[in-house]
Design a protein around this motif. Structure first.
Motif, PDB file in Angstrom:
ATOM      1  N   LYS A 130       0.069  43.511  80.536  1.00 21.72           N
ATOM      2  CA  LYS A 130      -0.588  44.526  79.714  1.00 21.72           C
ATOM      3  C   LYS A 130      -0.384  44.266  78.220  1.00 21.72           C
ATOM      4  CE  LYS A 130      -2.540  48.581  78.939  1.00 21.72           C
ATOM      5  NZ  LYS A 130      -3.961  48.676  78.933  1.00 21.72           N
ATOM      6  N   LEU A 131       0.867  44.098  77.817  1.00 24.76           N
ATOM      7  CA  LEU A 131       1.161  43.933  76.394  1.00 24.76           C
ATOM      8  C   LEU A 131       1.032  42.490  75.918  1.00 24.76           C
ATOM      9  CD1 LEU A 131       4.242  46.328  76.082  1.00 24.76           C
ATOM     10  CD2 LEU A 131       1.810  46.839  75.694  1.00 24.76           C
ATOM     11  N   LYS A 132       1.185  41.545  76.845  1.00 26.60           N
ATOM     12  CA  LYS A 132       1.090  40.111  76.522  1.00 26.60           C
ATOM     13  C   LYS A 132       1.967  39.732  75.314  1.00 26.60           C
ATOM     14  CE  LYS A 132      -3.716  39.834  78.181  1.00 26.60           C
ATOM     15  NZ  LYS A 132      -3.426  39.971  79.541  1.00 26.60           N
ATOM     16  N   ASP A 133       3.202  40.253  75.322  1.00 22.15           N
ATOM     17  CA  ASP A 133       4.081  40.063  74.169  1.00 22.15           C
ATOM     18  C   ASP A 133       5.165  39.001  74.350  1.00 22.15           C
ATOM     19  OD1 ASP A 133       5.772  41.367  75.917  1.00 22.15           O
ATOM     20  OD2 ASP A 133       5.979  43.171  74.692  1.00 22.15           O
ATOM     21  N   GLY A 134       5.218  38.361  75.499  1.00 24.49           N
ATOM     22  CA  GLY A 134       6.163  37.268  75.694  1.00 24.49           C
ATOM     23  C   GLY A 134       7.519  37.668  76.231  1.00 24.49           C
ATOM     24  N   VAL A 135       7.722  38.947  76.579  1.00 26.82           N
ATOM     25  CA  VAL A 135       9.026  39.370  77.099  1.00 26.82           C
ATOM     26  C   VAL A 135       9.363  38.624  78.384  1.00 26.82           C
ATOM     27  CG1 VAL A 135      10.280  41.309  78.138  1.00 26.82           C
ATOM     28  CG2 VAL A 135       9.062  41.629  75.995  1.00 26.82           C
ATOM     29  N   LEU A 136       8.477  38.661  79.361  1.00 25.70           N
ATOM     30  CA  LEU A 136       8.729  37.948  80.619  1.00 25.70           C
ATOM     31  C   LEU A 136       8.785  36.447  80.378  1.00 25.70           C
ATOM     32  CD1 LEU A 136       9.049  37.835  83.704  1.00 25.70           C
ATOM     33  CD2 LEU A 136       6.555  37.824  83.869  1.00 25.70           C
ATOM     34  N   SER A 137       7.866  35.949  79.597  1.00 28.52           N
ATOM     35  CA  SER A 137       7.794  34.502  79.347  1.00 28.52           C
ATOM     36  C   SER A 137       9.071  33.964  78.721  1.00 28.52           C
ATOM     37  CB  SER A 137       6.611  34.197  78.434  1.00 28.52           C
ATOM     38  OG  SER A 137       5.421  34.655  79.022  1.00 28.52           O
ATOM     39  N   SER A 138       9.759  34.788  77.947  1.00 25.31           N
ATOM     40  CA  SER A 138      10.977  34.322  77.276  1.00 25.31           C
ATOM     41  C   SER A 138      12.100  34.008  78.256  1.00 25.31           C
ATOM     42  CB  SER A 138      11.451  35.361  76.258  1.00 25.31           C
ATOM     43  OG  SER A 138      11.922  36.524  76.910  1.00 25.31           O
ATOM     44  N   MET A 139      12.043  34.584  79.471  1.00 29.84           N
ATOM     45  CA  MET A 139      13.113  34.368  80.442  1.00 29.84           C
ATOM     46  C   MET A 139      12.668  33.539  81.644  1.00 29.84           C
ATOM     47  SD  MET A 139      16.280  34.660  81.111  1.00 29.84           S
ATOM     48  CE  MET A 139      17.075  35.811  80.002  1.00 29.84           C
ATOM     49  N   LEU A 140      11.395  33.196  81.716  1.00 28.03           N
ATOM     50  CA  LEU A 140      10.936  32.360  82.829  1.00 28.03           C
ATOM     51  C   LEU A 140      11.540  30.963  82.733  1.00 28.03           C
ATOM     52  CD1 LEU A 140       7.152  33.341  83.096  1.00 28.03           C
ATOM     53  CD2 LEU A 140       9.013  33.936  84.671  1.00 28.03           C
ATOM     54  N   PRO A 141      11.806  30.325  83.864  1.00 36.17           N
ATOM     55  CA  PRO A 141      12.395  28.985  83.842  1.00 36.17           C
ATOM     56  C   PRO A 141      11.467  27.927  83.246  1.00 36.17           C
ATOM     57  CG  PRO A 141      12.602  29.987  86.021  1.00 36.17           C
ATOM     58  CD  PRO A 141      11.715  30.870  85.215  1.00 36.17           C
TER      59      PRO A 141
END
Length: 190
Positions: free
Chosen positions: A173-184
């Motif tokens: 929804k927000l596409k702000d990189g929160v999840l992406s920052s912790m993905l392997p």
């Protein structure tokens, strides 16, 4: 941030996060809900592989959390992602709760075992039959530590689920990189 890579946590922080998350879920699944009944029936926990794995994974979570805390003190700075202040506050509160549970779950397990004079059984045949430093302490009778441990185990799973849903909300929804920052792996922004 067009065509840039989202800010990332360092590889060791990611490894600590994902390995801990996986171990917590496995330990929860293997957690014997009937532990007290089994002991009352005279069953040796060392003969139950689910108990041995559960207790071994619990000690592993505690050790990983200690190492992770040390790493947080010296690691490169965490990514700073722009978001509303209330989101930062809720995120910080969630992390504090999860960290607290990662420490208190293994401790309440030891309190439960020690206060009821049950053995700690780990993989490789390692066993401590009595934890007298707990049984003789004033903490032993403050609560039914087995019930506390079970409640905290349920709580960490619920909070981890909310944490995961929030990360998915940020991602889709927000596409702000929160999840992406912790993905392997690294994710490019759109």
């Amino acid at each position: 941030m067009k065509n840039n890579v989202f800010a990332q946590y360092d590889k060791l922080s990611k490894a600590f996060h994902w390995v801990t998350a996986i171990i917590v879920v496995i330990a929860f699944i293997l957690g014997p809900g009937d532990f007290g009944r089994l002991l009352d029936e005279g069953i040796d926990p060392g003969t139950r592989i689910d108990i041995v794995w559960h207790e071994s994974l619990g000690i592993t979570v505690f050790t990983l959390t200690l190492l992770r805390l040390l790493w947080v003190a010296v690691r490169p700075a965490a990514p700073r992602i722009q978001m509303q202040s209330w989101m930062h506050l809720l995120g910080r509160l969630m992390h504090i709760a999860l960290w607290g549970l990662l420490f208190s779950l293994p401790l309440t397990a030891l309190l439960a075992l020690g206060s009821e004079s049950n053995p700690l059984t780990l993989l490789g045949g390692f066993r401590i039959d009595k934890l007298p430093f707990i049984a003789g302490s004033h903490l032993a009778n403050l609560a039914d530590w087995g019930d506390v441990h079970k409640l905290l185990g349920d709580t960490i799973l619920w909070l981890a689920g909310i944490h995961a849903l929030a990360a998915l909300f940020h991602h889709f929804k927000l596409k702000d990189g929160v999840l992406s920052s912790m993905l392997p792996w690294q994710v490019k922004s759109k």
